[in-house]
Scaffold this motif. Structure first.
Motif, short mmCIF file in Angstrom:
data_model
loop_
_atom_site.label_atom_id
_atom_site.label_comp_id
_atom_site.label_asym_id
_atom_site.label_seq_id
_atom_site.Cartn_x
_atom_site.Cartn_y
_atom_site.Cartn_z
N GLY A 1 -10.40 -3.55 3.53
CA GLY A 1 -9.56 -2.74 2.67
C GLY A 1 -10.29 -1.80 1.73
O GLY A 1 -9.78 -0.73 1.38
N ILE A 2 -11.49 -2.18 1.31
CA ILE A 2 -12.25 -1.33 0.39
C ILE A 2 -12.77 -0.09 1.12
O ILE A 2 -12.64 1.04 0.62
N THR A 3 -13.30 -0.29 2.32
CA THR A 3 -13.73 0.85 3.13
C THR A 3 -12.53 1.72 3.47
O THR A 3 -12.59 2.96 3.39
N ALA A 4 -11.41 1.08 3.82
CA ALA A 4 -10.19 1.82 4.17
C ALA A 4 -9.68 2.63 2.99
O ALA A 4 -9.14 3.73 3.17
N THR A 5 -9.84 2.10 1.78
CA THR A 5 -9.40 2.83 0.58
C THR A 5 -10.05 4.20 0.52
O THR A 5 -9.38 5.23 0.34
N ALA A 6 -11.37 4.22 0.67
CA ALA A 6 -12.10 5.50 0.61
C ALA A 6 -11.65 6.44 1.73
O ALA A 6 -11.46 7.64 1.51
N ARG A 7 -11.44 5.89 2.94
CA ARG A 7 -11.05 6.72 4.08
C ARG A 7 -9.63 7.26 3.92
O ARG A 7 -9.34 8.41 4.29
N VAL B 1 -5.75 3.83 8.05
CA VAL B 1 -6.22 5.20 7.87
C VAL B 1 -5.46 6.13 8.82
O VAL B 1 -4.99 7.20 8.42
N ARG B 2 -5.31 5.71 10.07
CA ARG B 2 -4.57 6.52 11.05
C ARG B 2 -3.10 6.68 10.64
O ARG B 2 -2.54 7.78 10.70
N ALA B 3 -2.49 5.58 10.21
CA ALA B 3 -1.07 5.62 9.82
C ALA B 3 -0.87 6.46 8.57
O ALA B 3 0.15 7.15 8.44
N ALA B 4 -1.83 6.43 7.66
CA ALA B 4 -1.73 7.25 6.45
C ALA B 4 -1.75 8.72 6.81
O ALA B 4 -0.95 9.52 6.29
N ALA B 5 -2.62 9.10 7.74
CA ALA B 5 -2.70 10.50 8.17
C ALA B 5 -1.41 10.93 8.87
O ALA B 5 -0.96 12.07 8.74
N GLU B 6 -0.80 9.99 9.61
CA GLU B 6 0.43 10.30 10.35
C GLU B 6 1.66 10.36 9.45
O GLU B 6 2.46 11.29 9.53
N HIS B 7 1.83 9.36 8.58
CA HIS B 7 3.06 9.23 7.78
C HIS B 7 2.99 9.86 6.39
O HIS B 7 4.03 10.03 5.76
N ARG C 1 -8.12 7.84 1.08
CA ARG C 1 -8.16 8.86 0.03
C ARG C 1 -8.74 10.18 0.56
O ARG C 1 -8.33 11.26 0.12
N GLU C 2 -9.65 10.09 1.52
CA GLU C 2 -10.19 11.31 2.15
C GLU C 2 -9.13 11.96 3.05
O GLU C 2 -8.96 13.17 3.04
N ALA C 3 -8.42 11.12 3.82
CA ALA C 3 -7.43 11.63 4.78
C ALA C 3 -6.18 12.18 4.08
O ALA C 3 -5.63 13.19 4.50
N VAL C 4 -5.73 11.47 3.03
CA VAL C 4 -4.52 11.87 2.31
C VAL C 4 -4.79 11.79 0.80
O VAL C 4 -4.48 10.78 0.16
N PRO C 5 -5.39 12.82 0.23
CA PRO C 5 -5.78 12.78 -1.19
C PRO C 5 -4.61 12.53 -2.15
O PRO C 5 -4.82 12.02 -3.25
N THR C 6 -3.40 12.85 -1.73
CA THR C 6 -2.24 12.65 -2.60
C THR C 6 -1.76 11.20 -2.62
O THR C 6 -1.00 10.79 -3.50
N ALA C 7 -2.19 10.40 -1.64
CA ALA C 7 -1.75 9.00 -1.57
C ALA C 7 -2.50 8.15 -2.60
O ALA C 7 -3.69 8.31 -2.80
N LYS C 8 -1.77 7.25 -3.23
CA LYS C 8 -2.36 6.28 -4.15
C LYS C 8 -2.57 4.98 -3.39
O LYS C 8 -1.75 4.61 -2.55
N VAL C 9 -3.66 4.30 -3.68
CA VAL C 9 -3.95 3.03 -3.01
C VAL C 9 -3.81 1.88 -4.00
O VAL C 9 -4.35 1.91 -5.11
N LEU C 10 -3.05 0.87 -3.58
CA LEU C 10 -2.86 -0.34 -4.37
C LEU C 10 -3.40 -1.50 -3.54
O LEU C 10 -2.92 -1.76 -2.44
N ILE C 11 -4.44 -2.16 -4.04
CA ILE C 11 -5.02 -3.30 -3.34
C ILE C 11 -4.20 -4.54 -3.66
O ILE C 11 -3.93 -4.84 -4.82
N LEU C 12 -3.80 -5.24 -2.61
CA LEU C 12 -3.02 -6.47 -2.76
C LEU C 12 -3.77 -7.56 -2.01
O LEU C 12 -3.91 -7.48 -0.79
N THR C 13 -4.27 -8.56 -2.71
CA THR C 13 -5.13 -9.53 -2.04
C THR C 13 -4.99 -10.94 -2.59
O THR C 13 -4.59 -11.14 -3.73
#
Length: 201
Positions: A62-68, A40-46, A70-82
């Protein structure tokens, strides 16, 4: 260039993924982190275009981080890799705002393709997982039932769970009983195991 942020707690896996994606002419990895909170921090920075998140990570999953993210960087897309291709995880990830869900044993070219497709605004889901998710249906547990089951997973007594969650013992018993019934389990340990295996927790 598609700017990618990688969040994976296993250093070797993170390094391998970064190396694989860096071979693609149109993808660049801007940062790699080991837990969801750092993601979440790195997404806001980069301000990446795509964030690849593992599900089971320390500090924040990762699921909690996905929501955070998306809040921090609404333009970023999240791809879950597990590694954990559980149907319940798929639904929870998509509900949290993920654009895709890919299991780690996918071929490298499929991963790069998934990154491109989510960046283009498409939804990408592992086909076998999508079918399994449809067959299993939605998570039958309420948020409170999930919370109580998680708290009881380590063998804690009803009194312990009640103290941890600031609930009455009667309320904890009711939620445990309901969760046992919904999962078709014989006891709370089995209910927690069933819920965990299905990705409902």
């Amino acid at each position: 260039m598609i700017r990618v942020l990688l969040a994976e707690d296993q250093h070797l896996v993170r390094g391998a993924l970064a190396a694989l994606l860096s071979l693609e002419k149109d993808i660049t990895v801007v940062a790699g982190v080991a837990d969801g909170a750092a993601a979440v921090r790195a997404a806001a920075e980069h301000r990446p275009d795509v964030v690849l998140l593992d599900i089971e990570m320390p500090v924040m999953d990762g699921i909690t981080a996905t929501a955070r993210v998306r809040e921090a960087v609404p333009t970023a897309k999240v791809l879950i890799l597990t590694t954990f291709g559980r149907p319940g995880y798929l639904r929870r990830a998509m509900d949290a705002g993920a654009s895709g869900f890919v299991v780690k044993d996918a071929e490298p070219e499929r991963l790069a393709d998934a990154v491109r497709r989510v960046h283009a605004g498409q939804i990408v889901v592992d086909p076998e997982l999508a079918v399994a998710s449809l067959e299993r249906g939605r998570n039958p547990l309420t948020e409170r039932e999930r919370e109580v089951l998680r708290a009881a997973e380590d063998g804690a007594t009803v009194a312990d769970v009640a103290r941890r969650l600031h609930l009455s013992e009667g309320t904890v018993r009711n939620h445990l009983s309901s969760a046992i019934g919904k999962t078709g389990a014989r006891n709370r340990a089995e209910a927690a195991r069933t819920a965990r295996e299905n990705g409902w927790l």
